[in-house]
Scaffold this motif. Structure first.
Motif, PDB file in Angstrom:
ATOM      1  N   ALA A  80       0.939  -1.135   0.113  1.00 32.43           N
ATOM      2  CA  ALA A  80       0.014   0.003  -0.036  1.00 32.43           C
ATOM      3  C   ALA A  80       0.883   1.457   0.025  1.00 32.43           C
ATOM      4  O   ALA A  80       0.389   2.337  -0.427  1.00 32.43           O
ATOM      5  CB  ALA A  80      -0.918  -0.046   1.047  1.00 32.43           C
ATOM      6  N   ALA A  81       2.177   1.108   0.353  1.00 28.12           N
ATOM      7  CA  ALA A  81       3.091   2.263   0.591  1.00 28.12           C
ATOM      8  C   ALA A  81       3.094   2.948  -0.778  1.00 28.12           C
ATOM      9  O   ALA A  81       3.343   4.311  -0.877  1.00 28.12           O
ATOM     10  CB  ALA A  81       4.272   1.963   1.206  1.00 28.12           C
ATOM     11  N   GLY A 132      -1.414  15.678  -4.938  1.00 27.54           N
ATOM     12  CA  GLY A 132      -1.164  14.457  -4.605  1.00 27.54           C
ATOM     13  C   GLY A 132      -2.040  14.138  -3.328  1.00 27.54           C
ATOM     14  O   GLY A 132      -1.738  13.241  -2.613  1.00 27.54           O
ATOM     15  N   LYS A 133      -3.156  14.820  -3.130  1.00 26.94           N
ATOM     16  CA  LYS A 133      -4.035  14.520  -2.047  1.00 26.94           C
ATOM     17  C   LYS A 133      -4.900  13.411  -2.290  1.00 26.94           C
ATOM     18  O   LYS A 133      -5.800  13.334  -3.092  1.00 26.94           O
ATOM     19  CB  LYS A 133      -4.662  15.837  -1.556  1.00 26.94           C
ATOM     20  N   GLY A 134      -4.870  12.203  -1.572  1.00 25.42           N
ATOM     21  CA  GLY A 134      -5.902  11.125  -1.657  1.00 25.42           C
ATOM     22  C   GLY A 134      -7.178  11.432  -0.777  1.00 25.42           C
ATOM     23  O   GLY A 134      -7.208  12.450  -0.220  1.00 25.42           O
ATOM     24  N   ASN A 177       0.663   6.194   3.033  1.00 23.92           N
ATOM     25  CA  ASN A 177       0.449   6.757   1.902  1.00 23.92           C
ATOM     26  C   ASN A 177      -0.633   7.641   1.768  1.00 23.92           C
ATOM     27  O   ASN A 177      -1.704   7.425   1.385  1.00 23.92           O
ATOM     28  CB  ASN A 177       0.254   5.320   1.031  1.00 23.92           C
ATOM     29  N   PRO A 178      -0.398   8.985   1.950  1.00 20.54           N
ATOM     30  CA  PRO A 178      -1.248  10.121   2.008  1.00 20.54           C
ATOM     31  C   PRO A 178      -2.072  10.320   0.795  1.00 20.54           C
ATOM     32  O   PRO A 178      -3.273  10.848   0.761  1.00 20.54           O
ATOM     33  CB  PRO A 178      -0.467  11.184   2.616  1.00 20.54           C
ATOM     34  N   THR A 209      -5.697   4.174   8.716  1.00 17.72           N
ATOM     35  CA  THR A 209      -4.179   3.343   8.701  1.00 17.72           C
ATOM     36  C   THR A 209      -3.504   3.338   7.564  1.00 17.72           C
ATOM     37  O   THR A 209      -2.385   3.833   7.601  1.00 17.72           O
ATOM     38  CB  THR A 209      -4.573   2.097   9.189  1.00 17.72           C
ATOM     39  N   ILE A 210      -4.118   3.130   6.461  1.00 22.80           N
ATOM     40  CA  ILE A 210      -3.363   3.148   4.989  1.00 22.80           C
ATOM     41  C   ILE A 210      -2.835   4.595   4.854  1.00 22.80           C
ATOM     42  O   ILE A 210      -1.742   4.881   4.312  1.00 22.80           O
ATOM     43  CB  ILE A 210      -4.380   2.669   4.058  1.00 22.80           C
TER      44      ILE A 210
END
Length: 396
Positions: A86-87, A191-193, A115-116, A110-111
């Motif tokens: 996931a990183a 890059g914002k998830g 990995n933001p 958590t993820i």
């Protein structure tokens, strides 16, 4: 190049809604890693008959263009493997009951710590909030609750489900759209998830569109009309002399003019009871039986030919043998073949979206359970002996 080349998707889904979502992403280039339970895998691997060799036809239909990695997510070591994956993943898709991913210590909160920028899509029956959030959901249940079955079936008959799992497939399509929207947002926001909470119920209610509009306008719940349309007449199926059915779609008064010409019934065109669509709707109960009786004089294909000759939308009601021998379906490459590692050549439905510059493709056959364990884990830096130890410990 495919449009989603370079996009890495971790797929923790099974059955249909999630796998259909990730099928769409994989078809257009995403690297989809399907995470499955060791020893059993996706439930649909056993959904049959029919089977082709050892593989269920159901599983084969929605799991191409994916790699299979087995992970026992109840095991802490497996959770660590997943976090490594996931990183640098772009997307995580899961369709467990809300709360389950939290118990695996792999929920969105958590993820995003590792990995933001991850786009994390959770598909469930009722969504992550609300009084029904923990209820189990399968397609048939959702077709009933969402109202679809209430408007499907013959007038006065029993409610019917649609012949394919539209609640599942619809949710999968909404999820793929949501993921692409979130990726587009990420590209323009440093890059914002984000987390996506997608409900099968919400998806189906959104599909109600004009039927919901009728209810909002009248306060009356729409009724089942079989193959007919609630506000257009004639717009339904009729049977020909040969017992075959065909569809007619008279969607405007201009088409009604051509329809009467095509079937050589200009007397209907001149009848004030049928002069416009409103009149035809009000006299549906007399016009439809009259037309059905008239259509019994000739075979279905003959009527279709005559109506198409005057540009009235008409067509046969095909079974799937007809569909997959239809020259238009063949021309559009909606029947494709690919080579499977144990089954030889298998057939697949084609890709419905045709890109001029970045077409998708069928690159990987539906995977065997755990087929890519070694390939994926060694790419993460695990040694061959570490992989063997994971197998022995039941981690993978």
């Amino acid at each position: 190049m495919k449009p989603l080349d370079g996009i890495k998707v971790l797929d923790l889904t099974r059955a249909l809604a999630g796998p259909f979502c990730t099928l769409m992403l994989g078809d257009y280039g995403a690297d989809v890693i399907k995470i499955e339970m060791p020893g059993s895998g996706d439930d649909t691997r056993k959904w049959g008959p029919p089977f082709i060799g050892e593989e269920s036809a159901y599983f084969l239909s929605v799991n191409r263009n994916k790699r299979s990695l087995t992970l026992n997510l109840r095991d802490e070591k497996a959770q660590q493997v997943f976090l490594k994956l996931a990183a640098d993943a772009d997307v995580v898709v899961e369709n467990f009951t809300p709360g389950v991913m939290g118990r695996f210590n792999l929920d969105y909160d958590t993820i995003k710590q590792v990995n933001p920028g991850v786009v994390y899509c959770s598909i469930s029956g009722f969504g992550a909030t609300g009084p029904y959030q923990s209820r189990p959901a399968y397609d048939q249940i959702m077709q009933g609750i969402s109202g679809i079955m209430s408007i499907t079936g013959d007038l006065g008959g029993d409610p019917q489900k649609v012949g394919i799992a539209v609640a599942d497939i619809g949710a999968g399509m909404w999820a793929a759209f949501a993921i692409m929207t979130a990726l587009f947002h990420r590209a323009g926001s440093d890059g914002k998830g984000q987390n996506i909470d997608l409900s099968m119920l919400d998806s189906q209610v959104a599909w109600m569109t004009y039927q919901a509009g009728y209810y909002f306008a009248t306060g009356q719940a729409p009724q089942r009309l079989g193959a007919a349309h609630p506000t257009l007449v004639p717009y339904q199926a009729f049977m020909g002399k040969d017992g075959k059915y065909f569809n007619v779609a008279v969607g405007s008064d201009r088409l009604w003019d051509r329809f009467c010409q095509g079937i050589d019934r200009m007397d209907l065109h001149e009848n004030p009871n049928y002069i416009d669509n409103g009149a035809r709707v009000n006299h549906r109960s007399e016009l439809v039986p009259l037309l059905q009786e008239f259509f019994l004089a000739r075979d279905a294909d003959d009527w279709v030919t005559d109506l198409q000759a005057v540009s009235v939308p008409a067509g046969p009601i095909n079974d799937l043998a007809d569909v997959f021998s239809d020259p238009q379906v063949i021309h559009r490459e909606m029947l494709l073949e690919m080579t499977h590692p144990t089954l030889g050549v298998i057939k697949q439905t084609g890709l419905p979206i045709k890109f001029s510059e970045t077409p998708g493709g069928l690159d990987k056959p539906p995977p065997l359970l755990g087929e890519h364990n070694g390939e994926i884990l060694t790419s993460l830096g695990y040694s061959t002996s570490e992989v063997e130890n994971m197998v022995a410990a039941g981690v993978i």
